[in-house]
Scaffold this motif. Structure first.
Motif, short mmCIF file in Angstrom:
data_model
loop_
_atom_site.label_atom_id
_atom_site.label_comp_id
_atom_site.label_asym_id
_atom_site.label_seq_id
_atom_site.Cartn_x
_atom_site.Cartn_y
_atom_site.Cartn_z
N LEU A 163 104.50 87.51 -7.89
CA LEU A 163 104.02 86.47 -6.96
C LEU A 163 102.83 85.72 -7.56
O LEU A 163 102.74 84.49 -7.50
N HIS A 164 101.92 86.51 -8.14
CA HIS A 164 100.69 85.97 -8.74
C HIS A 164 101.04 85.00 -9.88
O HIS A 164 100.47 83.91 -9.97
N VAL A 165 101.99 85.37 -10.71
CA VAL A 165 102.38 84.53 -11.84
C VAL A 165 103.10 83.27 -11.32
O VAL A 165 102.86 82.16 -11.80
N LEU A 166 103.96 83.46 -10.30
CA LEU A 166 104.64 82.30 -9.72
C LEU A 166 103.64 81.31 -9.13
O LEU A 166 103.78 80.09 -9.29
N ALA A 167 102.61 81.85 -8.45
CA ALA A 167 101.59 80.98 -7.85
C ALA A 167 100.86 80.20 -8.95
O ALA A 167 100.59 79.00 -8.80
N THR A 168 100.58 80.90 -10.07
CA THR A 168 99.90 80.22 -11.18
C THR A 168 100.78 79.10 -11.73
O THR A 168 100.31 77.98 -11.98
N LEU A 169 102.08 79.38 -11.87
CA LEU A 169 103.03 78.38 -12.36
C LEU A 169 103.08 77.18 -11.42
O LEU A 169 103.13 76.03 -11.86
N TYR A 170 103.10 77.47 -10.10
CA TYR A 170 103.15 76.41 -9.09
C TYR A 170 101.94 75.47 -9.26
O TYR A 170 102.07 74.25 -9.24
N HIS A 171 100.75 76.08 -9.46
CA HIS A 171 99.55 75.26 -9.65
C HIS A 171 99.65 74.44 -10.94
O HIS A 171 99.29 73.27 -10.97
N HIS A 172 100.14 75.09 -11.99
CA HIS A 172 100.11 74.46 -13.31
C HIS A 172 101.19 73.37 -13.45
O HIS A 172 100.92 72.27 -13.91
N VAL A 173 102.41 73.68 -13.01
CA VAL A 173 103.54 72.77 -13.24
C VAL A 173 103.68 71.76 -12.10
O VAL A 173 103.95 70.59 -12.34
N TRP A 174 103.50 72.22 -10.86
CA TRP A 174 103.75 71.36 -9.71
C TRP A 174 102.50 70.59 -9.32
O TRP A 174 102.50 69.36 -9.27
N ARG A 176 99.64 70.58 -10.96
CA ARG A 176 98.92 70.14 -12.18
C ARG A 176 97.40 70.17 -12.00
O ARG A 176 96.69 69.25 -12.42
N ASP A 177 96.91 71.23 -11.33
CA ASP A 177 95.46 71.36 -11.20
C ASP A 177 94.92 72.31 -12.28
O ASP A 177 95.65 72.67 -13.21
N ARG A 178 93.65 72.71 -12.15
CA ARG A 178 93.06 73.45 -13.27
C ARG A 178 93.02 74.97 -13.03
O ARG A 178 92.30 75.69 -13.72
N VAL A 179 93.81 75.47 -12.07
CA VAL A 179 93.76 76.90 -11.76
C VAL A 179 94.09 77.76 -12.99
O VAL A 179 93.38 78.71 -13.30
#
Ligand code: HEM
Ligand code: HEM
Length: 188
Positions: A163-174, A176-179
């Motif tokens: 879940l944690h990795v998916l959330a990171t991907l969501y921030h990064h790919v979708w 596009r913030d700096r999380v």
């Protein structure tokens, strides 16, 4: 003067520092090794002979527990501010809850393993340097049961990491913030 010292200690840093980032990625690397070892080491039962892989599993597990404690103390000493004011409140709460759960599981899992090793009367030779004492007395009836819970919790941890990795991907790919960048070396 004393007041300024307290203020400095509790003021949130602009982002994760080198120590927090190093510990995050070191634990990730150790967990990868730990699961690989756990899935290849022999099944533990009363007739299992002492084995290097099992010893290594215990040693790495204790290292992860130690690092998790240091990491949490570090976080308490150097608090990290929320990523931005634009994140919806529910997402902020979800991220905090997931991080808290990850910390909790990083404590619970090795301690359950330590308890199971104690019930099974298995010695914990920490990298062959020092023997770590058991925290429970040997018990034929309880051995195995805690082992099953330890194994179950190891899968729960994997799920939460997912879940944690998916959330990171969501921030990064979708979004596009700096999380994601916040946790990378050399970035703020
Ligand atoms: C975060 C750290 C740890 C992780 C991710 C982890 C993961 C695992 C996994 C996945 C298994 C199941 C292996 C299988 O499929 O048969 C296992 C078994 C086991 N682990 Fe760990 N472990 C950790 C820490 C520890 C520690 C610190 C100890 C002891 C000091 C320990 C002792 C054991 C024992 C005794 C078993 C066998 C359980 C049984 O079948 O009764 N583990 N571990
Ligand atoms: C490839 C895998 C991983 C990636 C890409 C990743 C990424 C990140 C990122 C970007 C953050 C910062 C989030 C923010 O600033 O709000 C973070 C924080 C965190 N990660 Fe991971 N992570 C990974 C694996 C793991 C694993 C395996 C664990 C532990 C089981 C873990 C535990 C944590 C914790 C506890 C935090 C919160 C840190 C704190 O605020 O003290 N991560 N991760």
């Amino acid at each position: 003067m004393a007041q300024r010292a307290i203020k400095q200690r509790t003021a949130p840093a602009p982002g994760y520092g080198g120590v927090a980032k190093s510990m995050h990625w070191l634990i990730v690397a150790l967990l990868i090794a730990q699961y690989a070892i756990a899935w290849t080491m022999p099944d533990i039962n009363p007739r299992t002979p002492p084995n290097t892989l099992i010893d290594l599993h215990f040693s790495i597990g204790v290292t992860i527990l130690f690092l998790a404690v240091v990491r949490l103390l570090w976080r308490w000493r150097y608090p990290v501010p929320p990523v931005s004011d634009n994140v919806p409140a529910w997402q902020d709460r979800a991220a905090r809850a997931t991080h808290a759960l990850l910390y909790l599981l990083l404590f619970l899992l090795p301690i359950l393993g330590w308890i199971d090793a104690g019930f099974r009367a298995l010695a914990i030779n920490f990298y062959e340097i020092v023997t770590i004492p058991p925290i429970v007395a040997a018990s034929r009836t309880l051995a195995g049961q805690t082992g099953d819970i330890h194994t179950l919790v190891s899968y729960i941890l994997l799920g939460v990491i997912g879940l944690h990795v998916l959330a990171t991907l969501y921030h990064h790919v979708w979004l596009r913030d700096r999380v994601f960048y916040r946790m990378l070396p050399g970035k703020e």
